[in-house]
Scaffold this motif. Sequence first.
Motif, mmCIF file in Angstrom:
data_model
loop_
_atom_site.group_PDB
_atom_site.id
_atom_site.type_symbol
_atom_site.label_atom_id
_atom_site.label_comp_id
_atom_site.label_asym_id
_atom_site.label_seq_id
_atom_site.Cartn_x
_atom_site.Cartn_y
_atom_site.Cartn_z
ATOM 1 N N ALA A 229 3.099 2.439 -15.127
ATOM 2 C CA ALA A 229 4.330 1.696 -15.468
ATOM 3 C C ALA A 229 4.105 0.193 -15.339
ATOM 4 N N HIS A 230 3.066 -0.185 -14.559
ATOM 5 C CA HIS A 230 2.797 -1.614 -14.356
ATOM 6 C C HIS A 230 1.659 -2.116 -15.239
ATOM 7 N N VAL A 231 0.706 -1.250 -15.588
ATOM 8 C CA VAL A 231 -0.522 -1.746 -16.238
ATOM 9 C C VAL A 231 -0.872 -1.037 -17.539
ATOM 10 N N ASN A 232 0.000 -0.185 -18.052
ATOM 11 C CA ASN A 232 -0.317 0.550 -19.290
ATOM 12 C C ASN A 232 0.869 0.445 -20.248
ATOM 13 N N ILE B 189 10.272 6.802 -9.835
ATOM 14 C CA ILE B 189 10.976 5.511 -9.814
ATOM 15 C C ILE B 189 11.432 5.222 -8.384
ATOM 16 N N TYR B 190 11.030 4.029 -7.900
ATOM 17 C CA TYR B 190 11.323 3.589 -6.533
ATOM 18 C C TYR B 190 12.832 3.336 -6.401
ATOM 19 N N VAL B 191 13.475 4.006 -5.451
ATOM 20 C CA VAL B 191 14.923 3.799 -5.284
ATOM 21 C C VAL B 191 15.182 2.840 -4.120
ATOM 22 N N ILE C 142 6.752 -2.950 -16.183
ATOM 23 C CA ILE C 142 7.650 -3.606 -15.239
ATOM 24 C C ILE C 142 6.847 -4.076 -14.032
ATOM 25 N N ALA C 143 7.429 -5.027 -13.323
ATOM 26 C CA ALA C 143 6.770 -5.529 -12.114
ATOM 27 C C ALA C 143 6.967 -4.533 -10.979
ATOM 28 N N HIS C 144 6.056 -4.556 -10.013
ATOM 29 C CA HIS C 144 6.224 -3.770 -8.791
ATOM 30 C C HIS C 144 7.457 -4.289 -8.030
ATOM 31 N N GLY C 145 8.261 -3.377 -7.526
ATOM 32 C CA GLY C 145 9.388 -3.805 -6.686
ATOM 33 C C GLY C 145 8.905 -4.659 -5.525
ATOM 34 N N MET C 146 7.733 -4.289 -4.970
ATOM 35 C CA MET C 146 7.233 -5.005 -3.798
ATOM 36 C C MET C 146 6.771 -6.427 -4.133
ATOM 37 N N LEU C 147 6.513 -6.693 -5.424
ATOM 38 C CA LEU C 147 6.144 -8.058 -5.806
ATOM 39 C C LEU C 147 7.365 -8.962 -5.639
ATOM 40 N N SER C 148 8.487 -8.506 -6.165
ATOM 41 C CA SER C 148 9.707 -9.306 -5.994
ATOM 42 C C SER C 148 10.100 -9.379 -4.513
ATOM 43 N N PHE D 22 0.844 -1.214 0.000
ATOM 44 C CA PHE D 22 0.000 0.000 0.000
ATOM 45 C C PHE D 22 0.874 1.256 0.000
ATOM 46 N N ILE D 23 2.043 1.162 0.642
ATOM 47 C CA ILE D 23 2.978 2.308 0.596
ATOM 48 C C ILE D 23 3.388 2.538 -0.863
ATOM 49 N N SER D 24 3.716 1.431 -1.527
ATOM 50 C CA SER D 24 4.064 1.499 -2.954
ATOM 51 C C SER D 24 2.926 2.127 -3.754
ATOM 52 N N ALA D 25 1.688 1.805 -3.381
ATOM 53 C CA ALA D 25 0.524 2.340 -4.113
ATOM 54 C C ALA D 25 0.413 3.855 -3.949
#
Lengths: 144, 144, 144, 144
Positions: free
Chosen positions: D44-47, C84-86, D60-66, C69-72
């Motif tokens: 970036a994930h769904v479009n 872009i997540y660092v 690209i995949a969510h960082g949090m998925l990995s 959810f933080i990512s969301a």
Amino acid sequence: MSADDLILHYFEDIKEGQSASLAKTISESDIYLFAGLSMDTNPAHVNEDYAQTTVFKTRIAHGMLSAGFISAVLGTRLPGPGAIYVNQSLKFKAPVRIGDTVTATVTVTGLVPEKKFVTFRTTCTVAGKVVIEGEATVMVPARG
Amino acid sequence: MSADDLILHYFEDIKEGQSASLAKTISESDIYLFAGLSMDTNPAHVNEDYAQTTVFKTRIAHGMLSAGFISAVLGTRLPGPGAIYVNQSLKFKAPVRIGDTVTATVTVTGLVPEKKFVTFRTTCTVAGKVVIEGEATVMVPARG
Amino acid sequence: MSADDLILHYFEDIKEGQSASLAKTISESDIYLFAGLSMDTNPAHVNEDYAQTTVFKTRIAHGMLSAGFISAVLGTRLPGPGAIYVNQSLKFKAPVRIGDTVTATVTVTGLVPEKKFVTFRTTCTVAGKVVIEGEATVMVPARG
Amino acid sequence: MSADDLILHYFEDIKEGQSASLAKTISESDIYLFAGLSMDTNPAHVNEDYAQTTVFKTRIAHGMLSAGFISAVLGTRLPGPGAIYVNQSLKFKAPVRIGDTVTATVTVTGLVPEKKFVTFRTTCTVAGKVVIEGEATVMVPARG
């Protein structure tokens, strides 16, 4: 199995007043999966703390989830495979909550032979109360 | 966080012409999950052998899946939380296939102060081509 | 709709103290779907008999689900698309149970102009109690 | 089967350098389901249209998925059931795309007997290249 084998009703088979239904009890996972698919994460659907402050007092299903059941009746029962969705109107009359059983019913209201169009009254009810009402038009393959 | 904190737009904030969009590239899993949720397992959506014999030449997404994106824009962007769906009309103009990117856009077309209703033109497009068009009415909370 | 149309905040728009939130009531289906996606089928998440023997007395959500959810919030609200997540640090302070409403909040704590980095304090709370706390760094596109 | 039967490693069993891994090939449905669960529908994930305009050239995949796969190794392999997640740091080093096989590996780097804490180096790699690196701390039940 050819495509024609899957067709339940050709245009010629359909009569005014004919109807069909499908029903489903709405689960929390239905609402959460629909929220994920549609990206409609409005808190009224996925935030119980927020939902309790609304006029609905708890989370409610997306109107379009119940509308999906209308699509299911048209697409799999009446007319069924081969039919092409032309249009759909929807009036959202009452909320649908987790645990409610939604019955979607379509009833033939007219036939347009030159276009092979069939018009339907479409409703969703919960315990007999209308929650969605509208009309749909579908193009149905002709046998001839 | 109170319910009001989640409200993005009150009735007084909304102007004619205002618009918002969301887009999603349709995946096979979207169509299959929607088929499961809605019970609309019409072969046009889930049977590639059958779909190749249809005018669309391959499986297509449910019209109501793309319509769900309109609901997402109304529910999470404009007006956003607090709004209540009153009605939605949908004309299905063209099929949506796996890999198509659907952009749902809502544009304010009118305001009805006495009912706090906002009317919208709602469209779904793929590569700029309209695949769904319709109108929606939403009741929006007032600030006063 | 060009990519730039989707950007909610450029680096220049972001101020220290700015914050955004998203909330979701955790459902059993959330936990089960996350278990399937992540392969984290630890019995604490999916085995109620086992979970009742643990210190948590019932099944709990994956910490990484709430972290999602933080990512969301970072990905769709602040900064939103284009960011872009660092990095992200996470301290798991308390368990989250089925039915808990998790609110993820991000608050800008610093700006690094030369790298276009924005740092955030990130928390997840349930009924005001912190269940996850951490920091995040995100690279944000510049307008210039 | 009692809770203890499920425990793979007690604190006393764990040695520095011990490691475990899990791998998964990222599917479009993984990303779409995670977007739905987490509400992170960043384009970036769904479009795909949008994603092709970004530096990553595709979704690209969510960082949090990995990151979820790291949680899976800790939760189901090493230490496995009974362990409690204390903290996790994550540096997102490179994007993960649809079709990439992500390998999550955890390696014991230290033991804190008085707290029954075990520290790990945690990485996610794709074709040997590090895409996520970080550290984790987990509290592990003692046998004694």
